[in-house]
Enzyme design. Sequence first.
Site, PDB file in Angstrom:
ATOM      1  N   GLU A 146      26.090  24.372 -82.499  1.00  0.00           N
ATOM      2  CA  GLU A 146      27.274  24.271 -81.635  1.00  0.00           C
ATOM      3  C   GLU A 146      27.645  25.681 -81.235  1.00  0.00           C
ATOM      4  OE1 GLU A 146      28.342  21.518 -80.579  1.00  0.00           O
ATOM      5  OE2 GLU A 146      27.648  20.034 -82.008  1.00  0.00           O
TER       6      GLU A 146
ATOM      7  N   CYS B 206      35.572  27.198 -77.943  1.00  0.00           N
ATOM      8  CA  CYS B 206      34.263  27.091 -77.298  1.00  0.00           C
ATOM      9  C   CYS B 206      34.291  26.406 -75.955  1.00  0.00           C
ATOM     10  CB  CYS B 206      33.308  26.375 -78.242  1.00  0.00           C
ATOM     11  SG  CYS B 206      33.981  24.844 -78.893  1.00  0.00           S
TER      12      CYS B 206
HETATM   13  P1  NAD Z   1      29.479  34.466 -84.475  1.00  0.00           P
HETATM   14  O1  NAD Z   1      28.208  33.909 -83.950  1.00  0.00           O
HETATM   15  O2  NAD Z   1      29.678  35.929 -84.419  1.00  0.00           O
HETATM   16  O3  NAD Z   1      29.707  34.049 -85.988  1.00  0.00           O
HETATM   17  C1  NAD Z   1      29.664  32.698 -86.399  1.00  0.00           C
HETATM   18  C2  NAD Z   1      29.233  32.640 -87.842  1.00  0.00           C
HETATM   19  O4  NAD Z   1      27.870  33.076 -87.925  1.00  0.00           O
HETATM   20  C3  NAD Z   1      30.027  33.559 -88.768  1.00  0.00           C
HETATM   21  O5  NAD Z   1      30.195  32.916 -90.010  1.00  0.00           O
HETATM   22  C4  NAD Z   1      29.118  34.770 -88.891  1.00  0.00           C
HETATM   23  O6  NAD Z   1      29.300  35.516 -90.061  1.00  0.00           O
HETATM   24  C5  NAD Z   1      27.749  34.117 -88.881  1.00  0.00           C
HETATM   25  N1  NAD Z   1      26.655  35.003 -88.453  1.00  0.00           N
HETATM   26  C6  NAD Z   1      26.706  36.045 -87.597  1.00  0.00           C
HETATM   27  N2  NAD Z   1      25.472  36.575 -87.443  1.00  0.00           N
HETATM   28  C7  NAD Z   1      24.636  35.859 -88.218  1.00  0.00           C
HETATM   29  C8  NAD Z   1      23.234  35.913 -88.477  1.00  0.00           C
HETATM   30  N3  NAD Z   1      22.441  36.811 -87.896  1.00  0.00           N
HETATM   31  N4  NAD Z   1      22.693  34.996 -89.325  1.00  0.00           N
HETATM   32  C9  NAD Z   1      23.469  34.050 -89.907  1.00  0.00           C
HETATM   33  N5  NAD Z   1      24.800  33.969 -89.711  1.00  0.00           N
HETATM   34  C10 NAD Z   1      25.384  34.850 -88.865  1.00  0.00           C
HETATM   35  O7  NAD Z   1      30.646  33.720 -83.693  1.00  0.00           O
HETATM   36  P2  NAD Z   1      32.231  33.931 -83.861  1.00  0.00           P
HETATM   37  O8  NAD Z   1      32.656  35.138 -83.109  1.00  0.00           O
HETATM   38  O9  NAD Z   1      32.609  33.799 -85.281  1.00  0.00           O
HETATM   39  O10 NAD Z   1      32.787  32.621 -83.126  1.00  0.00           O
HETATM   40  C11 NAD Z   1      33.011  32.537 -81.768  1.00  0.00           C
HETATM   41  C12 NAD Z   1      31.900  31.778 -81.079  1.00  0.00           C
HETATM   42  O11 NAD Z   1      31.795  30.469 -81.635  1.00  0.00           O
HETATM   43  C13 NAD Z   1      32.160  31.568 -79.601  1.00  0.00           C
HETATM   44  O12 NAD Z   1      30.972  31.811 -78.877  1.00  0.00           O
HETATM   45  C14 NAD Z   1      32.536  30.094 -79.528  1.00  0.00           C
HETATM   46  O13 NAD Z   1      32.304  29.521 -78.259  1.00  0.00           O
HETATM   47  C15 NAD Z   1      31.683  29.515 -80.587  1.00  0.00           C
HETATM   48  N6  NAD Z   1      32.187  28.210 -81.037  1.00  0.00           N
HETATM   49  C16 NAD Z   1      31.489  27.087 -80.699  1.00  0.00           C
HETATM   50  C17 NAD Z   1      31.964  25.824 -81.061  1.00  0.00           C
HETATM   51  C18 NAD Z   1      31.224  24.574 -80.668  1.00  0.00           C
HETATM   52  O14 NAD Z   1      31.505  23.527 -81.247  1.00  0.00           O
HETATM   53  N7  NAD Z   1      30.289  24.621 -79.726  1.00  0.00           N
HETATM   54  C19 NAD Z   1      33.145  25.719 -81.792  1.00  0.00           C
HETATM   55  C20 NAD Z   1      33.837  26.882 -82.131  1.00  0.00           C
HETATM   56  C21 NAD Z   1      33.345  28.125 -81.746  1.00  0.00           C
END
Ligand code: NAD
Length: 456
Positions: free
Chosen positions: A227, A261
């Site tokens: 997601e 999102c």
């Molecule tokens: P992010 O991708 O920076 O982080 C998300 C999670 O992934 C965090 O727990 C982070 O620590 C982890 N992470 C980061 N790099 C990683 C790696 N290389 N390997 C494994 N884990 C890793 O995103 P964010 O800034 O926390 O959240 C915002 C984003 O989330 C926006 O793009 C938003 O659109 C998206 N989002 C999507 C949905 C959906 O249902 N489609 C819902 C909520 C948020």
Amino acid sequence: MMLRSINPSNYKVVGSVKVSTPKEISDKVRQARLYQKYWSEMGAAMRVHMVRKAMAEFEKRKDEVIKLESMEMGKPITAAASDFNDAMAFANWYLDNAEKCLAAETTFEDEKEIHRVYREPLGVAAVIIPWNYPFLMFVWTVIPNLLAGNCVVLKHSEECPLIGKLIEEVMHKYVHVSAFSEVYGGGEVGMLLVRNDIGLISFTGSTATGKKLYETAGRKFIRAVMEMGGSAPGIVFEDANIDEAVKSICTYRLTNAGQYCDGLKRLMVHQDRFEEVVSKLSNAFATLWVGPADLESTELGPLVAKRQLDLLAAQVADAKRLEARVITGGKSLESELGGAFFQPTLLTGVTPAMRVWREEVFGPVLPVVRFRTEDEAISIANDTVYGLGGYVYTADMNRAERVARALKTGMVSINGTNYTTPFNPFGGWKNSGMGREHGKYGFHELTQTKVVARNK
Ligand code: NAD
């Protein structure tokens, strides 16, 4: 090493949590693998029973969850309360419907044979989630996985480790520590987690991270529910009820300070109503009360962190440099308010070359462009790498259906109707992800399908 949690309303440290070591991470996955058989054979009814008790305790400790959300990620206290209620509504739906969604189906039966389809757990789920809805994201991902029979190792976002701790404390009173556990840290901890022997990656977060994790899932050849980000288009046709549309656009753009999102991130308005829509939106944006998250009167809180504020400021600066018109807002309020605040901002004169149009904008900024024909609106709406949500405003239901079907997105709302419910599938097309959450679709995503065909 410690992970500090910082309040974005004032940049004060609110607490810290120890970052999990590689050994702790692999131990948790190993424990979960050992427990997996027991958890899966226990049956959905027993799992529902245990998780229901945990949810009842969250309900009792609602005020703690709300306060922590507001402190750690800057969600206004009233919004945090309403998000908590939403999260509980989702949890209750999963609890009430899991057994039905996971039940075996008979696909064929005659006097000689019976064919049935069973849904079986995938194994240990590595669940990795973002900060924008700290409690709701836990509910959307962890609860269906547990009910489907997958043990879970959760890595919550580094922006909200204290909520992570509270979740762990409550869950461990009712669900075995091997069925549900947590690891703490940033992306590097997430990477270590998925290197272990897991059966599934359940990821919510940015597209960039999702793509890396999908590569890992591909190498391991395991299921991945992804997601990811979005840049949902909103289309206002000339026959729309403009006052209602403006109200709805404000909600879908400014909720959670624009940090969600499938928020409405790019607006297209028919040329005959363009000036009217821009002027009404501008009034609504300019009169919003921006303030710290702990005040009941705050309508728009800060962004989650300074890094997110800097990113948003850079996207808006790029638009200004390329000669977008700032109708209202356009500035950071960091020096005035002492936290990660940005003015609600409306931009016109936006072109596809600008970052505010091309990139996901995670903040209270809305670029608006005009269109002349339905085909043009659809083509502008689809001109993006994302495909999560879409919003259409028109009085003509034939047109509404036609345009909704033409949008390359996982969900479409007509005239503000909310599609995010526990019974509808939620998820994206294109770079917004794959797989679906919620409803029977969500449960099916988290399970293997098995056919048993036998004689009678
Ligand atoms: P992010 O991708 O920076 O982080 C998300 C999670 O992934 C965090 O727990 C982070 O620590 C982890 N992470 C980061 N790099 C990683 C790696 N290389 N390997 C494994 N884990 C890793 O995103 P964010 O800034 O926390 O959240 C915002 C984003 O989330 C926006 O793009 C938003 O659109 C998206 N989002 C999507 C949905 C959906 O249902 N489609 C819902 C909520 C948020």
